[in-house]
Design a protein around this motif. Structure first.
Motif, PDB file in Angstrom:
ATOM      1  N   UNK A   1     -88.806 -76.901 -10.888  1.00  0.00           N
ATOM      2  CA  UNK A   1     -87.600 -76.498 -10.535  1.00  0.00           C
ATOM      3  C   UNK A   1     -86.494 -77.179 -10.928  1.00  0.00           C
ATOM      4  N   UNK A   2     -85.376 -76.795 -11.606  1.00  0.00           N
ATOM      5  CA  UNK A   2     -84.243 -77.690 -11.960  1.00  0.00           C
ATOM      6  C   UNK A   2     -82.949 -77.043 -11.552  1.00  0.00           C
ATOM      7  N   UNK A   3     -81.993 -77.570 -11.818  1.00  0.00           N
ATOM      8  CA  UNK A   3     -80.629 -77.136 -11.266  1.00  0.00           C
ATOM      9  C   UNK A   3     -79.776 -76.617 -12.415  1.00  0.00           C
ATOM     10  N   UNK A   4     -79.257 -75.463 -12.616  1.00  0.00           N
ATOM     11  CA  UNK A   4     -78.522 -75.244 -13.870  1.00  0.00           C
ATOM     12  C   UNK A   4     -76.902 -75.732 -13.771  1.00  0.00           C
ATOM     13  N   UNK A   5     -75.951 -75.367 -14.435  1.00  0.00           N
ATOM     14  CA  UNK A   5     -74.838 -75.936 -14.494  1.00  0.00           C
ATOM     15  C   UNK A   5     -73.886 -75.667 -13.508  1.00  0.00           C
ATOM     16  N   UNK A   6     -74.324 -74.434 -12.688  1.00  0.00           N
ATOM     17  CA  UNK A   6     -73.422 -73.939 -11.497  1.00  0.00           C
ATOM     18  C   UNK A   6     -74.060 -74.520 -10.342  1.00  0.00           C
ATOM     19  N   UNK A   7     -75.043 -75.305 -10.412  1.00  0.00           N
ATOM     20  CA  UNK A   7     -75.977 -75.852  -9.068  1.00  0.00           C
ATOM     21  C   UNK A   7     -76.831 -74.689  -8.629  1.00  0.00           C
ATOM     22  N   UNK A   8     -76.980 -73.736  -9.190  1.00  0.00           N
ATOM     23  CA  UNK A   8     -78.015 -72.654  -8.934  1.00  0.00           C
ATOM     24  C   UNK A   8     -79.480 -73.431  -9.184  1.00  0.00           C
ATOM     25  N   UNK A   9     -80.268 -72.954  -8.274  1.00  0.00           N
ATOM     26  CA  UNK A   9     -81.930 -73.318  -9.017  1.00  0.00           C
ATOM     27  C   UNK A   9     -82.370 -72.652 -10.021  1.00  0.00           C
ATOM     28  N   UNK A  10     -83.265 -73.091 -10.743  1.00  0.00           N
ATOM     29  CA  UNK A  10     -83.959 -72.408 -11.864  1.00  0.00           C
ATOM     30  C   UNK A  10     -85.447 -72.834 -11.759  1.00  0.00           C
ATOM     31  N   UNK A  11     -86.281 -72.059 -12.260  1.00  0.00           N
ATOM     32  CA  UNK A  11     -87.684 -72.475 -12.159  1.00  0.00           C
ATOM     33  C   UNK A  11     -88.516 -71.907 -13.338  1.00  0.00           C
ATOM     34  N   UNK A  12     -89.459 -72.422 -13.622  1.00  0.00           N
ATOM     35  CA  UNK A  12     -90.301 -71.948 -14.929  1.00  0.00           C
ATOM     36  C   UNK A  12     -91.923 -72.863 -14.962  1.00  0.00           C
ATOM     37  N   UNK A  13     -92.795 -72.157 -15.285  1.00  0.00           N
ATOM     38  CA  UNK A  13     -94.214 -72.757 -15.250  1.00  0.00           C
ATOM     39  C   UNK A  13     -94.471 -73.879 -16.376  1.00  0.00           C
ATOM     40  N   UNK A  14     -94.890 -74.874 -16.355  1.00  0.00           N
ATOM     41  CA  UNK A  14     -95.125 -75.969 -17.306  1.00  0.00           C
ATOM     42  C   UNK A  14     -96.439 -76.577 -17.131  1.00  0.00           C
ATOM     43  N   UNK A  15     -97.346 -77.081 -18.387  1.00  0.00           N
ATOM     44  CA  UNK A  15     -98.454 -77.808 -18.049  1.00  0.00           C
ATOM     45  C   UNK A  15     -98.334 -79.285 -17.539  1.00  0.00           C
ATOM     46  N   UNK A  16     -99.074 -79.679 -16.714  1.00  0.00           N
ATOM     47  CA  UNK A  16     -98.841 -81.104 -16.170  1.00  0.00           C
ATOM     48  C   UNK A  16     -99.828 -81.607 -17.373  1.00  0.00           C
ATOM     49  N   UNK A  17     -99.041 -82.373 -18.191  1.00  0.00           N
ATOM     50  CA  UNK A  17     -99.705 -83.079 -19.563  1.00  0.00           C
ATOM     51  C   UNK A  17    -100.427 -84.213 -19.125  1.00  0.00           C
ATOM     52  N   UNK A  18     -99.910 -85.105 -18.263  1.00  0.00           N
ATOM     53  CA  UNK A  18    -100.852 -86.317 -17.817  1.00  0.00           C
ATOM     54  C   UNK A  18    -100.116 -86.677 -16.731  1.00  0.00           C
ATOM     55  N   UNK A  19    -100.759 -87.774 -15.964  1.00  0.00           N
ATOM     56  CA  UNK A  19    -100.171 -88.447 -14.601  1.00  0.00           C
ATOM     57  C   UNK A  19    -100.572 -89.983 -14.866  1.00  0.00           C
ATOM     58  N   UNK A  20     -99.645 -90.401 -14.168  1.00  0.00           N
ATOM     59  CA  UNK A  20    -100.273 -92.094 -13.862  1.00  0.00           C
ATOM     60  C   UNK A  20     -99.795 -92.496 -12.620  1.00  0.00           C
TER      61      UNK A  20
END
Ligand SMILES: Cc1cc2nc3c(=O)[nH]c(=O)nc-3n(C[C@H](O)[C@H](O)[C@H](O)COP(=O)(O)O)c2cc1C
Length: 191
Positions: free
Chosen positions: A29-48
Motif C-alpha cells: 500500500x502506498x499513497x497517491x499524489x492526492x493522499x488517497x491509498x493505493x494497493x497492489x500485489x508484489x513479490x517479497x524478493x528477500x528480507x534481512x
C-alpha cells in the motif's frame, strides 16, 4: 536500525529463506499524489534484519508514489488464513548489488518480463505481444540477461510489525512490535 530480535526470530520462523524460488506475495500500500491509498500485489524478493525487499519497474505508478511519499504498508497472508503479517514502514532504494542479485534470482519469465513490460507493448493486440515475446526469446539468452535500466528495488524499513496468528482452539492473537524513539516495544493484542 534492525528489527527487534524477537520479531526477527518470528520472521525466520514464518518466512521462507531468500533462496526459496516460491516467493511470498504481499500487498503493497502506498499513497497517491492526492493522499488517497493505493494497493497492489508484489513479490517479497528477500528480507534481512533491516527490512523487506521488493522489485519493480522504475516507470511504474508505485515508483512515482514512493518517490513522492515513502510511507508504505505491507500485508502478507498465509494459506488457509493461518497467519498474517502486517508491516508499516518507509521505503528506500535498495543498493545496486542487492538489485542485481534479486534480478538474478527471478525466474526466466520474470527476467524477460522486466525487459518487455512496457506501455507500448501493452497497447498492442495479444497476438502481437506474443510475437514480440517469442522474438525476444529467440534473440536473447534469458539465463544470461542483465537487468534493464528500469529494474529498481526498495527496502521497506519497518517501524511496526504485527504478527497475526489463527488459533482454531482459541482466540486469534497478534504480537506487535512498534518502533518509537529508537526503541522497539512489544504488545500482545486481540486478533
Ligand atoms: C501474484 C502477483 C505478483 C506480482 N509481483 C510483482 C512484483 O514483484 N513487482 C511488480 O512490479 N509487480 C508485480 N505484480 C504486478 C503488480 O500487482 C502491479 O499490477 C504492477 O506492478 C503495476 O502496479 P502500479 O501501477 O501500482 O505501479 C504482481 C502481480 C501479481 C498478481
Amino acid at each position: 536500525m534492525t528489527v527487534a530480535p524477537e520479531a526477527l526470530a518470528l520472521l525466520r520462523e514464518w518466512l521462507p529463506g531468500n533462496e526459496d524460488p516460491d516467493r511470498p506475495r504481499m500487498q503493497l500500500a502506498t499513497l497517491d499524489e492526492t493522499g488517497a491509498p493505493d494497493v497492489r500485489t508484489v513479490l517479497l524478493s528477500e528480507w534481512d534484519e533491516t527490512g523487506l525487499y521488493l522489485h519493480t519497474d522504475a516507470n511504474s505508478r508505485k515508483v512515482a508514489q514512493l518517490t513522492a511519499s515513502p510511507a508504505v504498508a505491507l500485508d502478507l497472508l498465509w494459506p488457509g488464513f493461518a497467519r498474517q503479517l502486517v508491516v508499516q514502514g518507509t521505503a528506500e532504494r535498495a543498493d545496486p548489488d542487492e538489485e542485481r542479485s534479486a534480478y538474478a534470482r527471478r525466474s526466466p519469465y520474470l527476467r524477460q518480463l522486466a525487459w518487455q513490460n512496457t506501455h507500448e507493448l501493452a497497447r498492442a493486440p495479444r497476438e502481437e505481444r506474443e510475437r514480440v515475446w517469442a522474438e525476444f526469446q529467440a534473440e536473447h539468452d534469458i539465463g544470461g540477461l542483465e537487468p534493464p535500466a528500469t529494474w529498481i528495488g526498495y527496502r521497506v524499513r519497518p517501524t511496526r510489525l504485527t504478527f497475526w496468528e489463527a488459533n482454531p482452539a482459541g482466540p486469534s492473537h497478534r504480537v506487535e512490535f512498534a518502533l518509537a524513539g529508537g526503541t522497539w516495544t512489544r504488545s500482545d493484542l486481540p486478533g
